[in-house]
Each structure stands twice: as C-alpha cells, then as structure tokens.
Scaffold this active site. Structure first.
Site, PDB file in Angstrom:
ATOM      1  N   LYS A  17       0.771  -0.914   0.063  1.00  0.00           N
ATOM      2  CA  LYS A  17      -0.088   0.106  -0.005  1.00  0.00           C
ATOM      3  C   LYS A  17       0.978   1.390   0.018  1.00  0.00           C
ATOM      4  O   LYS A  17       2.092   1.142   0.701  1.00  0.00           O
ATOM      5  CB  LYS A  17      -0.782  -0.108   1.280  1.00  0.00           C
ATOM      6  CG  LYS A  17      -1.917   1.087   1.207  1.00  0.00           C
ATOM      7  CD  LYS A  17      -2.744   0.976   2.522  1.00  0.00           C
ATOM      8  CE  LYS A  17      -3.916   1.992   2.502  1.00  0.00           C
ATOM      9  NZ  LYS A  17      -4.813   1.810   3.840  1.00  0.00           N
ATOM     10  N   SER A  56     -10.093  -0.394   7.189  1.00  0.00           N
ATOM     11  CA  SER A  56      -9.240  -0.198   5.801  1.00  0.00           C
ATOM     12  C   SER A  56      -8.639  -1.605   5.271  1.00  0.00           C
ATOM     13  O   SER A  56      -8.375  -1.469   4.060  1.00  0.00           O
ATOM     14  CB  SER A  56      -8.508   0.765   5.729  1.00  0.00           C
ATOM     15  OG  SER A  56      -9.272   1.938   5.225  1.00  0.00           O
ATOM     16  N   SER A  98      -9.811   2.024   2.707  1.00  0.00           N
ATOM     17  CA  SER A  98      -8.795   2.755   1.880  1.00  0.00           C
ATOM     18  C   SER A  98      -7.913   1.762   1.093  1.00  0.00           C
ATOM     19  O   SER A  98      -7.170   2.245   0.167  1.00  0.00           O
ATOM     20  CB  SER A  98      -8.131   3.881   2.717  1.00  0.00           C
ATOM     21  OG  SER A  98      -7.252   3.120   3.773  1.00  0.00           O
TER      22      SER A  98
HETATM   23  N1  GLN Z   1     -13.252   4.408   6.399  1.00  0.00           N
HETATM   24  C1  GLN Z   1     -12.813   4.978   7.769  1.00  0.00           C
HETATM   25  C2  GLN Z   1     -12.017   6.161   7.224  1.00  0.00           C
HETATM   26  O1  GLN Z   1     -12.647   6.850   6.277  1.00  0.00           O
HETATM   27  C3  GLN Z   1     -11.445   3.886   7.707  1.00  0.00           C
HETATM   28  C4  GLN Z   1     -10.324   4.143   7.024  1.00  0.00           C
HETATM   29  C5  GLN Z   1      -9.210   3.414   7.422  1.00  0.00           C
HETATM   30  O2  GLN Z   1      -9.415   2.258   8.080  1.00  0.00           O
HETATM   31  N2  GLN Z   1      -8.050   3.998   7.175  1.00  0.00           N
HETATM   32  O3  GLN Z   1     -11.514   6.994   7.784  1.00  0.00           O
END
Ligand code: GLN
Length: 484
Positions: free
Chosen positions: A76, A175, A151
């Site tokens: 990532k 995410s 994400s």
């Molecule tokens: N969707 C959540 C956010 O927007 C979690 C994102 C994540 O786990 N990085 O913060």
C-alpha cells in the site's frame, strides 16, 4: 502461476518448478495488461522487482531461502519505500521519494519478498471506496463499475485480480477488512501494537495498524509472520513474542464459542449479506462450534466517537505537510502564511480538508471536553463491551460490511452514508482488537465478507478459525471471470 496462493508459490519456488524471476515477470506482465482497467497500482517498480527476484533466486541457490523468499507482493502506498515514490494517495506527496523503508517493508524485504509496486488508496487512508485518491478510483475486479472498498482498495483489487498474490494494507477503522470483504479476499488487522507503524504514514496514530491482505488465511499467516514483532522505533509497538501462525492453523474448532452480537444483525444490514453470513455460521456449527447471542451495547456510538478521534489525530498528524518540509509547495508564495495555506489547499483533497477542519474544531479550546474527551470516554465503554464479551466467547462473528460493493460515485458526495460502510469494523480499532475478514459467498455477483473479531493478540486463533472454514469452502478460491 498467477492463480496460485502464496503457500503454493512458496512450494513451487522451493521445488524449483519456476524461479522468482519467471514468476515476477509473469505478474509484471499481468499488471501491464490488466491494471489499466483497475487502477490498483500508483507505481509499478518493475526494475527493482526483477533485481529483488534475481537476488531471491541466488539466495535460494545458496540454500538460504525462507517461505517468502522470491514471493512477489505489493505495498500500500502508505508505507515508505526507500528511493520509491510514497504518495499516500495524495497530491501533496505526489513527488515525494521516501528516504527510508518502513519497518514492514524492511521486514518483508529481509524475508526475501519481491515488491511489485505501490498500490492505490484513499488519500491519507481516509475513505471506504478508494474514490478520494488523487490518482483516481480503483475498480472492483468483480464488477468494474463498483468500488473495491477502501482505503486499501488498490491492494484488495490487485490480490483479487491475481496481479499480486498478497499485499500490505492498513486499517484505522476498517481499511483492511472492508476492501477485503468487497473484493472477496482475506485480510487481517492485527492487535494494535503487533505490527510496527514506523514508516507507515500516520493518519490516526492511536488506531492505525498495518496488516496483510491475501487470498487465504494461510497466506495471511505467512505474511503476518514476517510483518509482526517488536520495533523499538515505534513507541506503541508491543514487546511480545510472535507465535508460529502457520502451525496454529490446523487446530480443530470443536467446542469453539462464537459470539453473535445482536447489534451486528439488525437494521441497516442488507438481507442478502445477512443470508450469506448465516450460511457461514451453519458451516461453523458443522465444524463443531457453538454460537451464542451476545450484546455490544455501545456499538451505535462507535462511528460518532471515531469521527471525532480520527479527525482530531489526523489534524495533528497532517500538520507536518506544510509546503516547507515535504511534498507539494505552491508557486510564488506571497509570505509564509500564504505558503502554508495555498500549499495545503492545493495539496489536500476535499475529504482530507474536511477531516482536518473537523479535527481542529474538536480539539480547540472550549470544545475539547465536549468532543474529544467525550469520545475517549465512549472508547472506553466500547472496549469494556468487548472485554465482557470475551469473558464468555472465544471469537465474535458478523458481517464485515453492511452491503456488498456499491457503485462508483454512489456515496462519494454523501460523507455520512460513506462513513456507515464501516459500522461493523470501527469499534474493533477503537478497542485495539484484532479483526479478520474472509470471503463467505456472493450476493448479486459481488463478494460478501465474514468478520471475525478476537481478543487481544488472538491473531493466531483468528487465522486458525478462518483457515478451518477455508478447508471446507472454496469462496476464497473464486476468481473474477475477467481476471481468472
Ligand atoms: N473508512 C474509514 C475512514 O475513512 C476507515 C479508513 C481506514 O481504516 N483507514 O476513516
């Protein structure tokens, strides 16, 4: 070759059936052919990958190979990679070349893994659909007009489409698990402190945790084995031995007590998703597990608490992107204030700006007690709910996401609806617990994930519980037709 799991590739490399260089070339060719449709990669590091592959082959020839030696993976783009662009999905870091490797990258390099490239992601890991990336959205390999989740959407899509057998992800509120669910792969968010955050660009430091994404629990075990462990450079890293995750996979499940939180099966859960989860639970009962109804009464407070804490922490973490030290700087600044404000306004996208504003507001004098302090109190209540549950059950199960993958563009202008995508995953981060998502079936041709939540440092158990299900079912082996 591309259809093999990490465990199978590892065996093939060990047997000399193919070399790492051959395997790496085959996957780079697939990326070149298929990624234009998916946009799963921000950067492909072909030359570096081939050099690493040749080094892995040489290491194997010397008799020094481990299970991951020569296995290609993707990172990532939130993990710093020495000499390679590390963008975090943001314009502000579009031209940032990291000067060092994150601990996770260093450890996987040391294990002999080959880096194919850096995967697309929501900007600064803020999002649930991969649509906030400066590099454009990623597409779901099962249905190209659907989101891959976020994400870590690039990592999930790359693994699902067989462009990489495994990838790293990070999970602040879901995410790893949510994109794993929406793309039909397996992913585990370890206990907070299990995997080093050093060199992993910070979003919300008290919640962020890196982990593996792959097709099977066995592959996640192999990757986590290399990623986990104490790191003196991360002050929240936990100094505790790393168990042999793969050895634990074969433990039988007879007598396993599964808790089913009533709050995870109520309103808001899509009925087709619920039916898939019910089928998976039937399978677990067949394996000798017992299910018990439990309650996590403060679940409904998880999203509101998270959307105070995560923005508060991000507003502080992202203060370092000031146009002076890192990344994008605006043209011809009038003065210092203009340099700061214009660099940040140009460099950050709308969702990141929204969170910085919310977080700065929540932390400002006079509001701190009403928002941040209150959210921290709720966080404790949520941890207490889990503590009570784990006094009764071994593992908690439920859906990973309330719906299957939604359409691109469907929720992007409606942040609150988007935030609800993580309704079942966020509490796990607030409590710092490990959580895993595994493929459990399909609804309307789109993948459904089953979530397993464990007690602190129960990664071993979660991987075991997932692996046993994967011995009986083949959902994790299904490939999207266009990328088979
Ligand atoms: N969707 C959540 C956010 O927007 C979690 C994102 C994540 O786990 N990085 O913060």
């Amino acid at each position: 070759m591309h259809d093999k799991t990490i465990a199978q590739l590892s065996a093939g490399l060990a047997a000399g059936t193919f070399s790492s260089e051959e395997l790496t070339r085959a996957l780079l060719a697939r990326i070149e052919r298929f990624d234009p449709q998916l946009n799963a990669f921000i950067t492909v590091t072909a030359e570096r990958a081939l050099a690493q592959a040749r080094a892995a082959d040489a290491r194997r020839a010397r008799g020094e190979a481990g299970p991951l030696t020569g296995v290609p993976i993707a990172h990532k783009d939130i993990f710093c990679t020495d000499g390679v662009r590390t963008s975090c999905g943001s314009r502000i870091l579009d031209r940032f070349i990291a000067p060092y490797n994150a601990t996770v990258v260093e450890k996987l390099d040391a294990a002999g893994a080959v880096m194919l490239g850096k995967t697309n992601m929501d900007e600064f890991a803020m999002g649930s659909s991969n649509e906030t990336s400066f590099y454009g959205p990623v597409r779901n390999p099962w249905q190209l007009d659907a989101v891959p989740g976020g994400s870590s959407g690039g990592s999930a899509a790359a693994v699902a489409a067989r462009l990489a057998p495994g990838a790293t992800g990070t999970d602040t509120g879901g995410s790893i698990r949510q994109p794993a669910a929406l793309c039909g792969i397996t992913g585990i968010k370890p206990t907070y402190g299990r995997v080093s955050r050093w060199g992993m660009i910070a979003y919300a430091s008290s919640l962020d945790q890196g982990g593996p994404m792959a097709r099977s629990a066995e592959d996640c075990a192999l990757l986590l084995q290399a990623m986990a462990g104490f790191d003196p450079r991360d002050s929240t890293s936990v100094d505790r031995p790393v168990p042999d995750y793969r050895a634990a996979l074969t433990q039988p499940l007879a007598g396993l007590k599964i808790g089913l939180p009533q709050e995870y099966f109520g309103e808001g859960l899509d009925s087709a998703v619920a039916a898939v989860v019910e089928d998976a639970l039937t399978e677990y009962r067949r394996l000798g597990a017992e299910t018990v109804a439990i309650s996590l009464p403060n679940s409904r407070l998880a999203i509101p608490a998270y959307y105070v804490i995560a923005p508060a922490e991000c507003s502080s973490n992202l203060a370092r992107f000031d146009g002076v030290r890192y990344g994008h700087r605006c043209e011809n600044p009038r003065d210092l204030l203009d340099l700061y404000t214009r660099s940040r306004a140009e460099g950050f996208g709308a969702e990141v700006q929204r969170r910085i504003l919310v977080g700065t507001f929540a932390l400002s004098a006079g509001y701190y007690d009403a928002y941040y302090l209150k959210a921290q109190q709720i966080r404790r209540l949520i941890s207490d709910d889990f503590r009570r549950a784990f006094a009764e059950v071994d593992v908690i199960m439920g859906p990973t996401s309330p719906t299957v993958a939604f359409k691109l563009g469907e929720k992007v202008n409606d942040p609150i609806t988007m935030y609800l995508s993580d309704i079942y995953t966020i509490a796990v981060n607030l409590a710092g617990l490990p959580g895993l998502s595994l493929p459990a079936g399909f609804a309307d041709g789109l993948a459904v994930g089953l979530q397993l939540i464990g007690d602190y440092f129960a990664e071993e158990r979660l991987l075991n519980v997932a692996h046993q299900y994967q011995q009986l079912t083949d959902w994790h082996q299904r490939a999207p037709a266009a990328f088979a």
